[in-house]
Scaffold this motif. Structure first.
Motif, mmCIF file in Angstrom:
data_model
loop_
_atom_site.group_PDB
_atom_site.id
_atom_site.type_symbol
_atom_site.label_atom_id
_atom_site.label_comp_id
_atom_site.label_asym_id
_atom_site.label_seq_id
_atom_site.Cartn_x
_atom_site.Cartn_y
_atom_site.Cartn_z
ATOM 1 N N PRO A 1 0.749 -1.151 0.144
ATOM 2 C CA PRO A 1 -0.137 0.054 0.191
ATOM 3 C C PRO A 1 0.904 1.336 -0.009
ATOM 4 C CG PRO A 1 -0.734 -1.639 1.564
ATOM 5 C CD PRO A 1 0.549 -2.095 0.945
ATOM 6 N N LEU A 2 0.330 2.057 -0.710
ATOM 7 C CA LEU A 2 1.249 3.454 -0.940
ATOM 8 C C LEU A 2 0.601 4.849 -0.532
ATOM 9 C CD1 LEU A 2 2.381 2.609 -4.604
ATOM 10 C CD2 LEU A 2 3.924 2.198 -2.552
ATOM 11 N N THR A 3 1.462 5.809 -0.148
ATOM 12 C CA THR A 3 0.734 7.011 0.030
ATOM 13 C C THR A 3 0.182 7.520 -1.366
ATOM 14 O OG1 THR A 3 2.758 8.243 -0.296
ATOM 15 C CG2 THR A 3 2.260 7.587 1.883
ATOM 16 N N ALA A 4 -0.561 8.483 -1.301
ATOM 17 C CA ALA A 4 -1.177 9.270 -2.539
ATOM 18 C C ALA A 4 -0.026 9.558 -3.261
ATOM 19 C CB ALA A 4 -2.135 10.218 -2.251
ATOM 20 N N THR A 5 1.052 10.071 -2.854
ATOM 21 C CA THR A 5 2.112 10.803 -3.584
ATOM 22 C C THR A 5 2.830 9.659 -4.144
ATOM 23 O OG1 THR A 5 2.205 12.311 -1.771
ATOM 24 C CG2 THR A 5 4.331 12.421 -3.270
ATOM 25 N N GLU A 6 3.177 8.481 -3.425
ATOM 26 C CA GLU A 6 3.924 7.294 -4.059
ATOM 27 C C GLU A 6 3.288 6.558 -5.233
ATOM 28 O OE1 GLU A 6 6.339 5.820 0.067
ATOM 29 O OE2 GLU A 6 4.409 5.146 -0.273
ATOM 30 N N PHE A 7 1.711 6.533 -4.826
ATOM 31 C CA PHE A 7 0.963 5.946 -5.835
ATOM 32 C C PHE A 7 0.886 6.784 -7.076
ATOM 33 C CE2 PHE A 7 -2.993 4.935 -8.159
ATOM 34 C CZ PHE A 7 -3.170 3.277 -7.799
ATOM 35 N N GLU A 8 0.910 8.365 -7.240
ATOM 36 C CA GLU A 8 1.088 8.946 -8.159
ATOM 37 C C GLU A 8 2.571 8.788 -8.981
ATOM 38 O OE1 GLU A 8 -1.253 12.422 -7.632
ATOM 39 O OE2 GLU A 8 0.534 13.740 -8.721
ATOM 40 N N GLN A 9 3.413 8.787 -8.153
ATOM 41 C CA GLN A 9 4.799 8.683 -8.612
ATOM 42 C C GLN A 9 4.674 7.129 -9.318
ATOM 43 O OE1 GLN A 9 6.900 8.765 -5.280
ATOM 44 N NE2 GLN A 9 7.377 11.265 -5.536
ATOM 45 N N LEU A 10 4.230 6.175 -8.962
ATOM 46 C CA LEU A 10 4.226 4.836 -9.610
ATOM 47 C C LEU A 10 3.419 5.052 -11.225
ATOM 48 C CD1 LEU A 10 4.642 1.874 -9.456
ATOM 49 C CD2 LEU A 10 2.470 1.561 -8.502
ATOM 50 N N LEU A 11 2.246 5.641 -10.910
ATOM 51 C CA LEU A 11 1.526 5.848 -12.127
ATOM 52 C C LEU A 11 2.368 6.489 -13.157
ATOM 53 C CD1 LEU A 11 -1.936 7.047 -10.952
ATOM 54 C CD2 LEU A 11 -1.195 4.754 -11.900
ATOM 55 N N ASN A 12 3.280 7.705 -12.798
ATOM 56 C CA ASN A 12 4.031 8.486 -13.747
ATOM 57 C C ASN A 12 5.058 7.583 -14.136
ATOM 58 O OD1 ASN A 12 2.857 10.975 -13.621
ATOM 59 N ND2 ASN A 12 3.509 11.699 -11.886
ATOM 60 N N ARG A 13 5.775 6.655 -13.367
ATOM 61 C CA ARG A 13 6.816 6.042 -13.630
ATOM 62 C C ARG A 13 6.537 5.226 -14.633
ATOM 63 N NH1 ARG A 13 8.431 4.914 -8.423
ATOM 64 N NH2 ARG A 13 7.503 2.913 -8.301
ATOM 65 N N GLU A 14 5.389 4.525 -14.527
ATOM 66 C CA GLU A 14 5.061 3.526 -15.444
ATOM 67 C C GLU A 14 4.482 4.168 -16.867
ATOM 68 O OE1 GLU A 14 4.466 -0.335 -14.539
ATOM 69 O OE2 GLU A 14 6.084 0.514 -12.929
ATOM 70 N N ASN A 15 4.315 5.409 -16.752
ATOM 71 C CA ASN A 15 3.919 6.146 -18.241
ATOM 72 C C ASN A 15 2.416 5.801 -18.265
ATOM 73 O OD1 ASN A 15 5.865 7.660 -18.995
ATOM 74 N ND2 ASN A 15 7.077 5.856 -19.921
ATOM 75 N N TYR A 16 1.581 5.888 -17.342
ATOM 76 C CA TYR A 16 0.417 5.514 -17.487
ATOM 77 C C TYR A 16 -0.330 6.627 -18.492
ATOM 78 C CZ TYR A 16 0.013 1.215 -14.965
ATOM 79 O OH TYR A 16 -0.094 0.060 -14.753
ATOM 80 N N CYS A 17 -0.065 8.045 -17.799
ATOM 81 C CA CYS A 17 -0.569 8.961 -18.566
ATOM 82 C C CYS A 17 -0.625 9.180 -20.058
ATOM 83 C CB CYS A 17 -0.154 10.600 -17.819
ATOM 84 S SG CYS A 17 -0.258 10.354 -16.285
ATOM 85 N N LYS A 18 0.638 8.964 -20.510
ATOM 86 C CA LYS A 18 1.120 8.829 -21.886
ATOM 87 C C LYS A 18 0.546 7.869 -22.635
ATOM 88 C CE LYS A 18 5.838 10.721 -21.830
ATOM 89 N NZ LYS A 18 7.061 10.177 -21.792
ATOM 90 N N SER A 19 0.852 6.425 -22.085
ATOM 91 C CA SER A 19 0.621 5.169 -22.723
ATOM 92 C C SER A 19 -0.912 5.437 -23.042
ATOM 93 C CB SER A 19 0.761 4.255 -21.971
ATOM 94 O OG SER A 19 -0.116 3.954 -20.833
ATOM 95 N N TYR A 20 -1.763 6.042 -21.913
ATOM 96 C CA TYR A 20 -3.287 5.932 -22.241
ATOM 97 C C TYR A 20 -3.591 6.956 -23.575
ATOM 98 C CZ TYR A 20 -8.082 6.223 -21.742
ATOM 99 O OH TYR A 20 -9.550 6.134 -22.522
#
Ligand code: C2E
Ligand code: MG
Ligand code: MG
Ligand code: MG
Length: 286
Positions: free
Chosen positions: A264-283
């Motif tokens: 389980p991650l803090t909101a900040t960490e979760f967001e970092q994970l989403l960014n790191r995995e390039n979710y925004c771009k890939s979508y």
């Protein structure tokens, strides 16, 4: 709901017990101020999809930063909050916070991100629960289908009219219903045909021994098969190893959650994970 659960009636009264009780009472007291003092935090644990291997959801998990005792586990304070009724305002707080955060992540990264929130028996017993949920969804702008409520089997044991009515109300509202810790409660399977259930969460205790115990392997295989035959989805919780994941993937378990993927991650960490995995771009590319 009976107010006085005799949780301690089977235990011997010893000095250890005494110390335990004073600690419980101290927690009970400080729990009354925890909300206004903003001592709660929401952690998010990713849920990963079988087919795409991508994050499709998150479970919101409550954390309490106690001023003296440090981080207190929900396993310790949720039962107290259930007992003294504070679980209702606390539960409402986490629902609001998690829905608001999810709406932000949907807008910025993952438009279909789903949030799972645990609902205690006491919350489920509120006669105006659906109105409260409608209020939270309107306030945060989250569509109902992206909110999944995790209920434990204990709720379904009470096969009363009130339970049926509430579950139907929730279904009409359009939120998803998941059974948490499936297979660990004292429950019959008959509720699966009576109630509108979308998701079965296979408890960690099954996942733990799925590769070492052949009976567990068969039970888990049967749970997944049964869920699919009933048009329900399965999610495995507490997946810690590659071997557990491989087994469950082979059996077509739909989603996975556990330390193997992420704590389980803090909101900040979760967001970092989403960014790191390039979710925004890939979508955007899709
Ligand atoms: P749960 O709903 O079954 O949540 C899963 C628990 O398993 C979480 O513990 C999570 O951190 C832990 N977990 C996840 N993956 C792994 C893994 O791979 N290995 C191990 N060892 N553990 C894993 P957590 O956060 O301590 O929460 C414990 C329980 O407290 C929850 O069980 C839930 O019943 C309750 N809880 C937590 N937050 C809330 C809440 O907001 N409302 C209510 N009513 N209950 C909550
Ligand atoms: Mg849960
Ligand atoms: Mg669980
Ligand atoms: Mg394990």
């Amino acid at each position: 709901f009976s107010k006085k659960k005799e949780v301690n009636s089977y235990q011997f009264y010893t000095s250890k017990m005494n110390a335990y009780l004073s600690k419980q009472i101290a927690l009970d007291n400080s729990l009354h101020h925890a909300l206004e003092r903003e001592e709660f935090q929401v952690y998010y644990q990713p849920q990963v999809d079988l087919r795409t291997g991508k994050i499709v959801g998150a479970e919101a998990l409550l954390r309490w930063q106690h001023p003296e005792q440090g981080l207190v586990s929900p396993v310790k304070f949720i039962p107290i909050a259930e007992e003294n009724g504070l679980i209702v305002p606390i539960g409402e707080w986490i629902l609001m916070a998690a829905c608001r955060q999810t709406k932000i992540w949907q807008t910025n990264c993952l438009p279909n991100l789903r949030i799972s929130v645990n609902l205690s028996a006491r919350q489920f017993g509120q006669h105006n629960l659906s109105q409260r949920l409608v209020h939270i969804l309107e306030e945060t702008g989250l569509e109902p289908k992206y909110l999944e409520l995790e209920l434990t089997e204990s709720i379904f044991i009470k096969n009363t009219e009130a339970t049926t009515r509430m579950l139907n109300e929730l279904q009409t509202l359009g939120v998803e219903i998941a059974i948490d810790d499936f297979g660990t409660g004292y429950s019959s399977l008959s509720y699966l045909k009576q109630f509108p259930v979308d998701t079965i969460k296979i408890d960690k205790c099954f996942v733990d021994s799925v590769v070492t115990d052949s009976k567990t392997a068969k039970i888990v295989t049967a749970i997944i098969q049964m869920a699919h035959d009933l048009n329900m989805k399965t999610i495995a919780e507490g997946v810690e190893t590659k071997a557990e994941f491989s087994f469950l993937r082979q059996r077509q378990c739909d989603e996975f959650q556990g330390y193997f993927f992420s704590r389980p991650l803090t909101a900040t960490e979760f967001e970092q994970l989403l960014n790191r995995e390039n979710y925004c771009k890939s979508y955007i590319r899709e």
